[in-house]
Every structure is written in C-alpha cells, then in structure tokens.
Design a protein around this motif. Structure first.
Motif, short mmCIF file in Angstrom:
data_model
loop_
_atom_site.label_atom_id
_atom_site.label_comp_id
_atom_site.label_asym_id
_atom_site.label_seq_id
_atom_site.Cartn_x
_atom_site.Cartn_y
_atom_site.Cartn_z
N ARG A 95 1.81 6.35 7.23
CA ARG A 95 1.65 4.86 7.00
C ARG A 95 2.82 4.10 7.45
NH1 ARG A 95 -0.88 1.29 8.17
NH2 ARG A 95 -2.22 -0.24 7.00
N VAL A 96 3.90 4.60 7.28
CA VAL A 96 5.19 3.98 7.41
C VAL A 96 5.34 3.73 8.97
CG1 VAL A 96 7.59 4.09 7.45
CG2 VAL A 96 6.54 4.27 5.57
N GLU A 97 4.77 4.76 9.74
CA GLU A 97 4.93 4.78 11.18
C GLU A 97 4.02 3.62 11.93
OE1 GLU A 97 4.01 8.21 13.52
OE2 GLU A 97 4.97 9.72 11.97
N HIS A 98 2.96 3.26 11.20
CA HIS A 98 2.33 2.02 11.76
C HIS A 98 3.36 0.73 11.34
CE1 HIS A 98 -1.63 3.94 12.40
NE2 HIS A 98 -1.29 4.59 11.34
N LEU B 263 3.70 5.94 -2.79
CA LEU B 263 4.99 6.52 -3.40
C LEU B 263 4.70 6.90 -4.72
CD1 LEU B 263 7.49 4.85 -1.39
CD2 LEU B 263 6.71 7.16 -1.41
N ARG B 264 3.96 5.75 -5.53
CA ARG B 264 4.11 5.94 -6.96
C ARG B 264 2.94 6.87 -7.53
NH1 ARG B 264 3.36 0.80 -7.57
NH2 ARG B 264 5.26 0.28 -8.12
N SER B 265 1.98 7.08 -6.68
CA SER B 265 1.00 8.20 -6.97
C SER B 265 1.30 9.61 -6.24
CB SER B 265 -0.38 7.90 -6.45
OG SER B 265 -0.49 7.60 -5.12
N GLY B 266 2.46 9.65 -5.92
CA GLY B 266 3.07 11.14 -4.91
C GLY B 266 2.33 11.47 -3.95
N LYS B 267 1.63 10.30 -3.35
CA LYS B 267 1.21 10.69 -1.84
C LYS B 267 2.07 10.45 -0.61
CE LYS B 267 -3.54 9.48 -3.50
NZ LYS B 267 -4.92 8.64 -3.37
N LEU B 268 3.06 11.54 -0.72
CA LEU B 268 4.55 11.23 0.32
C LEU B 268 3.79 11.48 1.62
CD1 LEU B 268 7.08 12.96 -1.84
CD2 LEU B 268 6.37 10.72 -2.06
N ASP B 269 3.32 12.50 1.93
CA ASP B 269 2.55 12.80 3.36
C ASP B 269 1.97 11.37 4.00
OD1 ASP B 269 3.70 15.15 3.43
OD2 ASP B 269 2.29 16.25 2.84
N ARG B 270 1.02 10.86 3.20
CA ARG B 270 0.14 9.78 3.34
C ARG B 270 1.12 8.60 3.68
NH1 ARG B 270 -2.40 7.09 5.94
NH2 ARG B 270 -4.61 6.07 5.46
N ALA B 271 2.18 8.20 2.85
CA ALA B 271 2.99 7.30 2.86
C ALA B 271 3.95 7.37 3.99
CB ALA B 271 4.02 7.32 1.82
N ARG B 272 4.25 8.56 4.47
CA ARG B 272 5.16 8.63 5.84
C ARG B 272 4.44 8.33 6.92
NH1 ARG B 272 7.28 13.16 2.95
NH2 ARG B 272 9.50 12.89 2.42
N GLU C 127 0.81 -1.12 0.04
CA GLU C 127 -0.04 -0.21 -0.10
C GLU C 127 0.60 1.11 -0.14
OE1 GLU C 127 -3.49 2.10 2.79
OE2 GLU C 127 -2.79 0.02 3.22
N ILE C 128 1.92 1.19 0.79
CA ILE C 128 2.83 2.33 0.77
C ILE C 128 3.55 2.56 -0.51
CG2 ILE C 128 4.97 3.16 1.87
CD1 ILE C 128 4.06 2.01 4.60
#
Length: 282
Positions: free
Chosen positions: A60-63, A49-58, A44-45
C-alpha cells in the motif's frame, strides 16, 4: 511564390493563454484530490501496521509514494505553465525560444503524452508551442533527445514507472507509524543506523499535541482563588475573605451588648432595660 507560406497560420496566443489558465486550475484540483486520497491511505496503512499486516502495508505504501510523486510532478508542471503565462508577452515578441523558458517549454512538451488523459488542456498548449517553435523541436522534447535542452530531472524521475526503492518504503512506514503512534521496527538490512537515527530524531522533534475538548476542561492553578456567584437579586460573593473586606464600617453609636459566649452566665436584665429606654428617648 510558395503557397504554403501564404496560408501558413501562426500560433494563437489568445488560445495559448486561455489553455494555460485552464491547465493551471485543473492541475490544482488534481493535486488537492490526490493529496486527500494519499492522506486517507496513510490511515489505512497505520491500521495494517497495528494489526501486523506488514506485507500489505508495504504494498500500500508503494501507491502512496506514486501519488506523492505524481503530485510533485503536477506542481512542477503547474509552475512551468504559470511561468509561460507570466512571460506570454516575451513569447509573442520573440521568434526564437528564450533561454529562460527552455526548460519550462521542454518539460511541458515532454509531460504532455503522460498527462493529457487527466489534463486535456495540456494538448492544446503543446499544439500552440509546436506551431510556434516547430514540430521537430516538439518531437525532440517529447523523446528528451535534445542536446542543448534537457527536461527537468526531478520531473522525469517522479513520472517514471520504476518501482520505489526498498529504503524509501521503510522510511515511509516509519514516518506513518510515528505519526499515528504505532509500534514498528524497520528492517535493519534495508536502512542504515544513520538513517534510523535521523528518522527517530525527526519524529522526536515533532511531539503530538492533544487538543482540549469540552469533556476535558483545563484545570485551574492550585494557588488561584475562585469566586462563585449565587443567583438572586442581590448576589454576594461566597468567599468569606472577600465578604469581610467588602463589609462597610458601621458608624452607628450602638450600646455595648454583652457577649453571651464570653463566659458570663448571669445576665443583668435591669441594666438591659435601662439601656433600651435610653435608646427610645433618642
């Protein structure tokens, strides 16, 4: 005579060993479940990243980092429980806590209020340990206030509620992007050049291998000779070189027949008839 000492019951070692086994099995199940969840979250992350949603990826990475920390903490508690089970005879025979079991016992007692919701067997284990070594000792382990014995530092760090560091989040994002072939440039203000170089070297040393599928068979070498068999009662190889090599030498004494393509246009039919009659007499 003190009546409390008469009716005071010691620890139930059979119950202790049974709950240790149940505790180990439950921890293994939780570790496998959490690992699968974290693996799906990585996919999912990569899409974020592929769609450019960097804040959402960051976020999600914390989880994922917390899940990885929780799995490592459970693995350590499982190791300590396995150690207590292996040395259960030593626990029964000695009244004092063995120095080789101090960290294991203190760590299990400390982790009990933090894991008892998911691992209820740990409460029963800690109850027997508290009966064995005293309630004051158990309370000191829960608060990690003993001077001579300290709970494992990595266990305390992995079960902490503090937010992950920014450089750790960037490392996770780089590794996920490299694993799923997604372009991602880390924040240079968070990671140093040495950290970026080491991560790039680690990614390049593990190239992705594309497995062969049925729709893409492996190509044959250019210098190989392929033989194709035709169906039939008497199959013959279609390779002409093989046919010439496999043809048997004829030992029949046949007459010489003139070659029609040798250039002689006039054929002597009388000579042919004489040779034919000669063959009949044999």
């Amino acid at each position: 005579m003190d009546l409390k000492n008469i009716f005071k019951s010691g620890p139930n070692y059979t119950k202790l060993k049974t709950n240790l086994r149940l505790m180990i099995n439950r921890l293994k199940l939780l570790e496998r479940k959490r690992t699968e969840i974290a693996q799906k979250a990585r996919v999912e992350i990569a899409e974020y990243l592929r769609s450019g949603k960097l804040d959402r990826a960051r976020v999600r990475v914390e989880h994922i980092i917390r899940e990885d920390y929780a799995v490592e903490a459970m693995e350590r508690i499982e190791m300590y429980a396995d150690l207590l089970l292996a040395r259960s005879g030593l626990i029964e025979s000695q009244t004092e806590l063995d120095p080789g079991l101090e960290v294991a016992v203190a760590s299990i007692l400390w982790a009990s209020p933090r894991l008892q919701a998911e691992v209820p067997e740990i409460s029963a284990v800690c109850q027997e340990l508290s009966t064995k070594y005293g309630k004051e000792f158990a309370q000191a382990c829960v608060s990690n206030s003993l001077e001579s014995i300290e709970v494992n530092e990595k266990l305390v760090s992995h079960m902490s509620i503090a937010a992950p560091k920014a450089n750790l989040i960037e490392k996770y994002l780089l590794v996920i992007a490299s694993t799923y072939n997604v372009k991602y440039e880390a924040d240079p203000t968070v990671l140093s050049e040495e950290e970026l170089a080491s991560l790039q070297l680690m990614s390049s040393s593990q190239p992705s291998q594309r497995p062969l599928t049925l729709s893409q068979p492996p190509a044959a070498p250019s210098d190989s000779v392929l033989y194709y068999y035709k169906p039939g009662p008497q199959s013959k190889l279609s390779n002409p070189a093989h046919n010439e090599a496999a043809a048997p030498n004829s030992n029949l004494n046949l007459p010489d027949v003139p070659n029609p393509g040798s250039g002689n246009k006039d054929v002597d039919f009388n000579d042919l008839e004489a040779r034919f009659n000669k063959l009949k007499k044999r």
